[in-house]
Design an enzyme around this catalytic site. Structure first.
Site, PDB file in Angstrom:
ATOM      1  N   TYR A  28      15.357  18.955   4.424  1.00 59.08           N
ATOM      2  CA  TYR A  28      15.621  17.556   4.795  1.00 59.08           C
ATOM      3  C   TYR A  28      15.233  16.622   3.655  1.00 59.08           C
ATOM      4  O   TYR A  28      16.010  15.735   3.268  1.00 59.08           O
ATOM      5  CB  TYR A  28      14.822  17.216   6.064  1.00 59.08           C
ATOM      6  N   LYS A  32      17.789  14.161   1.513  1.00 61.77           N
ATOM      7  CA  LYS A  32      17.631  12.700   1.508  1.00 61.77           C
ATOM      8  C   LYS A  32      17.307  12.182   0.114  1.00 61.77           C
ATOM      9  O   LYS A  32      17.764  11.101  -0.268  1.00 61.77           O
ATOM     10  CB  LYS A  32      16.553  12.281   2.517  1.00 61.77           C
TER      11      LYS A  32
END
Ligand SMILES: *[C@@H]1O[C@H](CO)[C@@H](O)[C@H](O)[C@H]1NC(C)=O
Ligand SMILES: *[C@@H]1O[C@H](CO)[C@@H](O)[C@H](O)[C@H]1NC(C)=O
Length: 119
Positions: A28, A32
């Site tokens: 993640y 990002k």
């Protein structure tokens, strides 16, 4: 004949968490952080974006969505960002080039039900 219209506004969603290490969710954090890089690159000359366009990123913590409420029913909602506030802010930035400079990564922080937007 072609008509080229400049301008435009692109908003991409990063994450506040990805400004630091994310040991429990490395995939993640990587994804990002890549979005943050994309925002910076697109905002620069030579990226292929139209003349006079702007690219901004929002870096939220937790957005107050029905899906998040369902998956975290016992969370402290006073730290979640209400979508109506966020959408109104984003709309105002889209029409106000002085709100945040091109390429800004805007941190979205909600504390005690109050939301702040900062770089
Ligand atoms: C545009 O943004 C600047 C900086 O936040 C603010 O001072 C100004 O009042 C805004 N203008 C409008 C028309 O909202
Ligand atoms: C968003 O909420 C904050 C307080 O939490 C407020 O100061 C701000 O004016 C709101 N923005 C809009 C566009 O309603």
């Amino acid at each position: 004949m072609s008509i080229f219209l400049g301008g435009g506004f692109l908003l991409l969603t990063g994450a506040c968490a990805a400004t630091d290490g994310t040991p429990g969710m490395i995939g993640y954090g990587l994804a990002k952080a890549a979005v943050h890089q994309l925002i910076k690159s697109l905002s620069m000359k030579g990226s292929g974006m139209p003349e006079n366009s702007r690219v901004l990123g929002i870096l939220p913590i937790t957005l107050d969505t029905p899906a998040n409420r369902n998956s975290m029913p016992n969370a402290d909602f006073s730290t979640w960002t209400p979508l109506d506030n966020l959408s109104k802010e984003v709309f105002s930035w889209s029409t106000n080039s002085s709100a945040f400079p091109n390429g800004a990564l805007v941190k979205v922080t909600t504390t005690g039900g109050k939301t702040e937007y900062s770089q």
